[in-house]
Design a protein around this motif. Sequence first.
Motif, PDB file in Angstrom:
ATOM      1  N   PRO A  57       0.607  -0.768  -0.028  1.00 35.58           N
ATOM      2  CA  PRO A  57       0.010   0.488  -0.113  1.00 35.58           C
ATOM      3  C   PRO A  57       0.905   0.930   0.106  1.00 35.58           C
ATOM      4  O   PRO A  57       1.981   1.088   0.536  1.00 35.58           O
ATOM      5  CB  PRO A  57      -0.717  -0.605   1.362  1.00 35.58           C
ATOM      6  CG  PRO A  57      -0.611  -1.322   1.578  1.00 35.58           C
ATOM      7  CD  PRO A  57       0.593  -2.362   1.162  1.00 35.58           C
ATOM      8  N   ILE A  98      -3.189   6.847   4.250  1.00 34.10           N
ATOM      9  CA  ILE A  98      -3.068   5.835   3.158  1.00 34.10           C
ATOM     10  C   ILE A  98      -3.586   6.621   1.352  1.00 34.10           C
ATOM     11  O   ILE A  98      -4.631   7.236   2.194  1.00 34.10           O
ATOM     12  CB  ILE A  98      -3.729   4.413   3.324  1.00 34.10           C
ATOM     13  CG1 ILE A  98      -3.322   3.767   4.397  1.00 34.10           C
ATOM     14  CG2 ILE A  98      -4.685   3.890   2.296  1.00 34.10           C
ATOM     15  CD1 ILE A  98      -2.733   2.656   3.944  1.00 34.10           C
ATOM     16  N   THR A 145      -2.896   4.574  -1.451  1.00 33.02           N
ATOM     17  CA  THR A 145      -3.765   3.811  -2.831  1.00 33.02           C
ATOM     18  C   THR A 145      -3.893   2.600  -1.824  1.00 33.02           C
ATOM     19  O   THR A 145      -2.517   2.173  -1.199  1.00 33.02           O
ATOM     20  CB  THR A 145      -3.554   3.509  -3.705  1.00 33.02           C
ATOM     21  OG1 THR A 145      -1.512   2.843  -3.445  1.00 33.02           O
ATOM     22  CG2 THR A 145      -3.245   4.567  -4.841  1.00 33.02           C
ATOM     23  N   GLY A 146      -4.860   1.467  -1.856  1.00 31.85           N
ATOM     24  CA  GLY A 146      -4.562   0.097  -1.205  1.00 31.85           C
ATOM     25  C   GLY A 146      -5.194   0.245   0.601  1.00 31.85           C
ATOM     26  O   GLY A 146      -4.148  -0.432   1.354  1.00 31.85           O
ATOM     27  N   HIS A 147      -6.734   0.718   0.016  1.00 32.01           N
ATOM     28  CA  HIS A 147      -7.050   0.468   1.630  1.00 32.01           C
ATOM     29  C   HIS A 147      -7.001  -0.934   1.849  1.00 32.01           C
ATOM     30  O   HIS A 147      -7.610  -1.419   2.926  1.00 32.01           O
ATOM     31  CB  HIS A 147      -8.599   1.090   1.291  1.00 32.01           C
ATOM     32  CG  HIS A 147      -8.428   2.501   2.058  1.00 32.01           C
ATOM     33  ND1 HIS A 147      -7.901   3.401   0.600  1.00 32.01           N
ATOM     34  CD2 HIS A 147      -8.852   2.997   2.530  1.00 32.01           C
ATOM     35  CE1 HIS A 147      -7.077   5.282   1.911  1.00 32.01           C
ATOM     36  NE2 HIS A 147      -7.783   4.363   2.626  1.00 32.01           N
ATOM     37  N   ARG A 162      -6.120  -3.852   0.711  1.00 30.19           N
ATOM     38  CA  ARG A 162      -4.708  -4.592   1.362  1.00 30.19           C
ATOM     39  C   ARG A 162      -3.997  -4.106   3.287  1.00 30.19           C
ATOM     40  O   ARG A 162      -4.025  -4.847   3.574  1.00 30.19           O
ATOM     41  CB  ARG A 162      -3.624  -3.797   0.046  1.00 30.19           C
ATOM     42  CG  ARG A 162      -3.406  -5.172  -0.800  1.00 30.19           C
ATOM     43  CD  ARG A 162      -2.225  -4.236  -2.223  1.00 30.19           C
ATOM     44  NE  ARG A 162      -3.273  -3.092  -2.788  1.00 30.19           N
ATOM     45  CZ  ARG A 162      -2.283  -2.093  -2.712  1.00 30.19           C
ATOM     46  NH1 ARG A 162      -0.469  -2.436  -3.261  1.00 30.19           N
ATOM     47  NH2 ARG A 162      -2.914  -1.046  -3.637  1.00 30.19           N
TER      48      ARG A 162
END
Length: 361
Positions: free
Chosen positions: A122, A134, A136-138, A140
Motif C-alpha cells: 500500500p 493511506i 492507495t491500497g485500502h 490490502r
Amino acid sequence: MDKLEQLITTSILSNKESSIFESGYEYKSLFISKVMPDNSNPRYFPAVIISDNHAYQVAIKQLTKKQLMAIYNAENKVVIGKSCIVNCCDTGSIEWKKSNETIASIISLGENIAVSEVIQAPTVYPTEQGTYQILTGHRRFFAMIYAQGVNGAAHFKVYHYKPALYKVKQFQENSSREDLPQYGKLQAFLDAMNEVEVLNTANKRLGNKELTVRETTNVLGISSGAFDNYNVLVRYPAVIKAYEQGNSTSFVRMKKLVRSTEEEFRETEGVSMLTAVHKREINRLLDECLNDKAKKTVKKEKEKLYAFEKIQSPDVLKMLLSENILTLEVGVNWEQLDWANQDDVNTALSQVLSYLSQLET
C-alpha cells in the motif's frame, strides 16, 4: 484561490511542474498503528480499527457486538481487528450488503498475507500529526490488520510528501481494479477530474493552455474510449445513484442506455442541443427506467441458500463432520450470529472452513 491551486501555481512558476504529477518515495516498514485510512477514498468503507486486546476478547467471547459498538461508537460501521471483523451496519441495508462483500475479500486476502508477503505494498504519505495516510491500497491495509493486528509492522511504499494530485493517483489505481464496484470507479473519476479542473484553472490564470483531452487521459492513465465512457456516465446523477445502490450493469451497456435515452428525447422534443433543463428531464427518465429495472431484478432474484464452499481435503471434511464447530475458536461469535441471514451465515461457514484448513496444515 484554494490551497491546491496555490500549490500548482507555485510549482508552475518555479518550473517544477513535474512535481505536480510525481512525488519521491521509498519503501519502509511501518507500525500499522501509525497508518490511517482515507475516508474519502472510494476503496474505503466505514471501518473502525480496534486494539489487538479487544479483538482477542471478541474471539474468546468476552466482548459482545453490542459492547464493541458502544466502546468504538461503531453503529453502521465495520469493526476490524486481528482475526476479527464485525459488520455493525443495519442488517439488510445497502451499506450492510456492500460491506459484507468487502469483508469476504478482506478475509481472503488477510489469510494470504498471513502466509506470504503483500505483492504490491500500500502507498502512504506522512501527515503533520506524525502518522501516515493511506493513498492507495485500502483493502490490502485492512487485510494487514486482520492478519497481523495493529501492533504489527508491515511494508509500505512511503511518499516523501502528499502528492499534489493525490485523487488522480487514487483513480489511476482504482480504474484498473476489477474488484472495485462501478460506483467506486465513478466517484474516483469525479474526484480526479475535480483536481484536473483545478490544474486547468491554474494554467489559465497564468496564461497557459488547458490540458487537451489526450493530455488529460495520459494524466488519468486511461484510454480516450474509457474517458468518454466515464464522461457520459457521470453526466446524470440518476446513473451514479443507481450504481451507489448496487446496480451492476456494465459501463458499456449503461452508456448505451444513456445515449439512447438522450436520442429519444431529442427526437420527441425536436431539439439538437441539450440544455440544462433538458438534461434534468433526461435524468428523471433515466431514474424511472433504472428504478423499474431494479424492482424487476428483485422480483426475479432467487432465494439465497446456506452453502459451504467446495471442500477438497478429506481431512477437512472429516473434522467438519466430527468436531463441534460451535466450540472452536474460528473467529465467529455464534451467540451474536443472525442465523436467519444467509449472508452472515455463509460468511461464518467460510471462516469455519478456513480455520479447519489451517489446522490441517
